[in-house]
Design an enzyme around this catalytic site. Structure first.
Site: not given
Ligand code: GLN
Length: 551
Positions: A381, A507, A509
Site C-alpha cells: 500500500c 494488503h 498480509e
Molecule cells: N495513506 C495511503 C492511502 O490512503 C496508504 C494507505 C495504506 O498504506 N493503507 O492511499
C-alpha cells in the site's frame, strides 16, 4: 445440534493473549470437524478501530467485506483458516449508534431506552444473528477488556443473559487470567485470579473453566487451590505457560484437555486431531537459517501495528525452512541517518502501509536504497506508493513527484486521490475497503508469484497511482504488473532488472496463513534467502530518537 456458544472473558490484566487463546480454541474445534465462527466484542465507544491511531490500537485488520476490525480477527483467521466479515467485531459504539439512530427515527416512541434490556438485546441479537448467518456449530465469543472495567459491564450482562436465551446446555464460560510470579518467594500467586472470578460471579457469571497464563510451569497444587476457591472443576483449570511460538498454543491447550472438556460440557460430536497443525508447528520450530527482513515503517515502536505483516513473514519464511528475523526500523530514523545505517545487513525489506506525511521521506529513501542495491523489496500500500514516487523522481525525471496525500500542492502528484473519493469529508469507513480483483500482467514477477491470472486482495486506502502519469512511468521502465479488471486502477507495480521489487496497492498480509503462506511474501523470502546467515541470530535492531506524534 443447536449452536453452541463459548464465551471467553479476561481477568487480572490485559494483553495476556486472550485473542490467541480464542483463536486456538477455534483451531481445536475446527480440527474436530466442527464449523466455527468467532466474534470479538469490544467495549470501546468507537464504531470501529478504523479511525484510531495504531499506537492506541495496533493494526486495523481488514475483512474481505471491508470491515475495519480489531487485530484479534487476524489471529482468528490465521489460526482457524476462516474468512470472517465485519459482523465478527461488535463494538459498544456500533451498538449505541444503532440504538440511538432507531430512537431518533421514532422506533421507541413513548419508551425509555435502557442498558438492560435495549443495549443488552442489541448485543445478543448480533451474536445470534451471526450464528444464524454463519451456520456455525460453535460460536466463540471473546469479550475484550478485563472483568471489572466499567465499559465492559453491558457486554458481560449480555453474555450472562445468553445462558437463558439460548439454553444452559449451549453456553460455556471460560475465564482467562494471569498467575503472577513472585521471585522473592519463588511462587505463582492465585489471589488475583480469585478476585477476578469473584468479580465475575458478582455479575452472575460462574466460569466453567479457567485458563491460567503464567511465565513458569504451574505446580504444587495450584489447580486444586483455584478449583476450591473459584468453584471450577480441577480438570477445568488449564495451565497456559508462555511459549516462544504462538502457533504452539492450540497444541498446549489440547495437551491439557481443553478440547475434551468443551466436547463433554457442550455435547459436541466432533472428532479429529491436531496432527496437521502439529507438523506445521514442528516445521516452524525446526527452521534454523535466519532471514533478516527489515520492516521500515512509522509505527515500529509498537510492532502490533504490523501484526499481520510480521506473521506473513514468519509463514513465508517457515515454508522455505527458515526463520524470519523481523527488524523494526523507524522510517524517521532512516530519514535522519540514511538507509545504510539500518539496512546494510538485511536480506529483504518490507515497507508496510501507513497514513500521513510523517516519516514518508524515509520510506522513499528506503525504496531508493532497495532499488540501487538490489535488495529484495515488497511494498504494501503506502510501501507501493513510495516505490512509485522514488521511481518517478529518480528515473522518470519528475523531480517534484509526490503523493497528494503527503504534499497536496505538489507539482507531479503521481499518487493521487482516486475516483469517487473526491469530496468525501468523513474519515470513518470511507476508504476503498475490502476485497477487489486484481489481474496480474503476464511476464511479471507478480504474475510469476501468484501463478494465477486473477486474484482477490484486500484494500484500505484512499490514494492510487495517478493515471495521468502512468504512461511516463511505464515509458521510463516501471512495470504495472497488476491492474483492476477494467484496467483503470494500478494494483501492482514492479521495478525491472531487479531481483525482486514489487509494490502492491492492497494488503496481502491479511490473507497469509501458517498453512498457506502468501505467494508475494514467499517470493520475497525466496529471493531474500540467497543472503541467509546460517543459524546466526542478529541483534534486535532499534533506532533511537523516535518521535511519538500520534498520526
Ligand atoms: N495513506 C495511503 C492511502 O490512503 C496508504 C494507505 C495504506 O498504506 N493503507 O492511499
Amino acid at each position: 445440534m443447536p449452536t453452541k456458544y463459548i464465551f471467553v472473558t479476561g481477568g487480572v490484566v490485559s494483553s495476556i493473549g486472550k485473542g490467541i487463546c480464542v483463536a486456538s480454541i477455534g483451531r481445536i474445534l475446527k480440527s474436530q470437524g466442527l464449523s466455527v465462527t468467532v466474534i470479538k466484542l469490544d467495549p470501546y465507544l468507537n464504531v470501529d478501530p478504523g479511525t484510531m491511531s495504531p499506537y492506541q490500537h495496533g493494526e486495523v485488520f481488514v475483512t474481505k467485506d471491508g470491515g475495519e476490525t480489531d487485530l484479534d480477527l487476524g489471529h482468528y483467521e490465521r489460526f482457524i483458516d476462516v474468512e470472517l466479515t465485519r459482523d465478527s467485531n461488535v463494538t459498544a459504539g456500533q451498538a449505541y449508534l444503532e440504538l440511538i439512530t432507531r430512537e431518533r427515527r421514532g422506533d421507541f416512541l413513548g419508551g425509555t431506552i435502557q442498558t438492560v434490556p435495549h443495549l443488552t438485546n442489541e448485543i445478543k441479537d448480533r451474536l445470534i444473528s451471526l450464528a444464524a448467518k454463519s451456520n456455525a456449530d460453535v460460536v466463540v465469543v471473546e469479550v475484550g477488556g478485563t472483568v471489572g472495567d466499567i465499559e465492559g459491564l453491558p457486554f458481560l450482562e449480555a453474555i450472562r443473559q445468553m445462558r437463558n436465551t439460548v439454553g444452559r446446555n449451549n453456553v460455556f464460560y471460560m475465564h482467562l487470567t494471569l498467575l503472577p510470579y513472585i521471585s522473592a518467594s519463588e511462587e505463582l500467586k492465585t489471589k488475583p485470579t480469585q478476585h477476578s472470578v469473584k468479580e465475575l460471579r458478582s455479575i452472575g457469571i460462574q466460569p466453567d473453566a479457567l485458563i491460567c497464563r503464567s511465565d513458569t510451569e504451574i505446580t504444587g497444587g495450584i489447580q486444586e487451590k483455584l478449583s476450591l476457591f473459584c468453584d471450577v472443576e480441577t480438570e477445568a483449570v488449564f495451565p497456559m505457560p508462555t511459549v516462544g511460538n504462538v502457533y504452539e498454543v492450540p497444541l498446549i491447550m489440547e495437551h491439557f484437555g481443553v478440547g475434551r472438556c468443551l466436547s463433554q460440557a457442550l455435547a459436541l460430536d466432533g472428532q479429529g486431531q491436531l496432527d496437521e497443525w502439529s507438523s506445521l508447528v514442528d516445521r516452524m520450530n525446526a527452521a534454523e537459517g535466519i532471514v533478516p527482513i527489515a520492516v521500515v515503517g512509522k509505527y515500529v515502536e509498537y510492532p502490533d501495528s504490523y501484526m499481520s505483516v510480521r506473521e506473513a513473514l514468519r509463514h513465508a519464511a517457515a515454508s522455505c525452512g527458515l526463520r524470519a528475523e523481523v527488524r523494526w526500523v523507524h522510517s524517521e530514523a532512516v530519514e535522519r541517518d540514511g538507509p545504510d545505517a539500518y539496512l546494510k545487513d538485511v536480506s529483504g525489506i518490507v515497507v508496510p502501509g501507513g497514513f500521513g506525511s510523517r516519516g514518508v521521506e524515509g520510506m522513499v529513501d528506503t525504496s531508493r536504497y532497495a532499488r540501487d542495491k538490489g535488495v529484495p523489496y515488497l511494498g504494501l500500500c503506502l510501501g507501493m506508493q513510495v516505490m512509485v514516487i522514488d521511481w518517478a523522481r529518480a528515473v522518470t525525471g519528475l523531480k517534484r513527484a509526490n503523493s497528494s496525500e503527503l504534499d497536496p500542492g505538489c507539482e507531479h502528484p503521481v499518487i493521487d486521490i482516486m475516483h469517487g473519493q473526491k469530496g468525501i469529508t468523513d474519515l470513518g469507513g470511507t476508504m476503498r475497503l475490502g476485497q477487489y480483483p486484481c489481474r496480474t500482467q503476464s511476464n511479471t514477477r507478480t504474475a510469476q508469484a501468484y501463478a494465477v491470472p486473477e486474484v482477490m486482495e484486500r484494500h484500505r486506502h484512499r490514494y492510487e497511482v495517478n493515471n495521468k502519469y502512468r504512461e511516463s512511468l511505464e515509458a521510463s521502465g516501471m512495470v504495472m504488473s497488476g491492474l483492476s479488471p477494467d484496467g483503470e486502477l494500478v494494483e501492482a507495480a514492479e521495478v525491472p532488472d531487479h531481483p525482486f521489487m514489487v509494490g502492491v496497492q492492497f494488503h496481502p498480509e491479511f490473507q497469509s496463513r501458517p498453512n498457506r503462506p502468501h505467494p508475494l511474501f514467499c517470493a520475497l523470502i525466496g529471493e531474500a534467502q540467497h543472503t541467509v546467515r546460517e543459524g546466526k541470530q542478529l541483534p534486535f535492531h532499534r533506532a533511537g530518537g523516535w518521535s511519538f506524534s500520534a498520526q
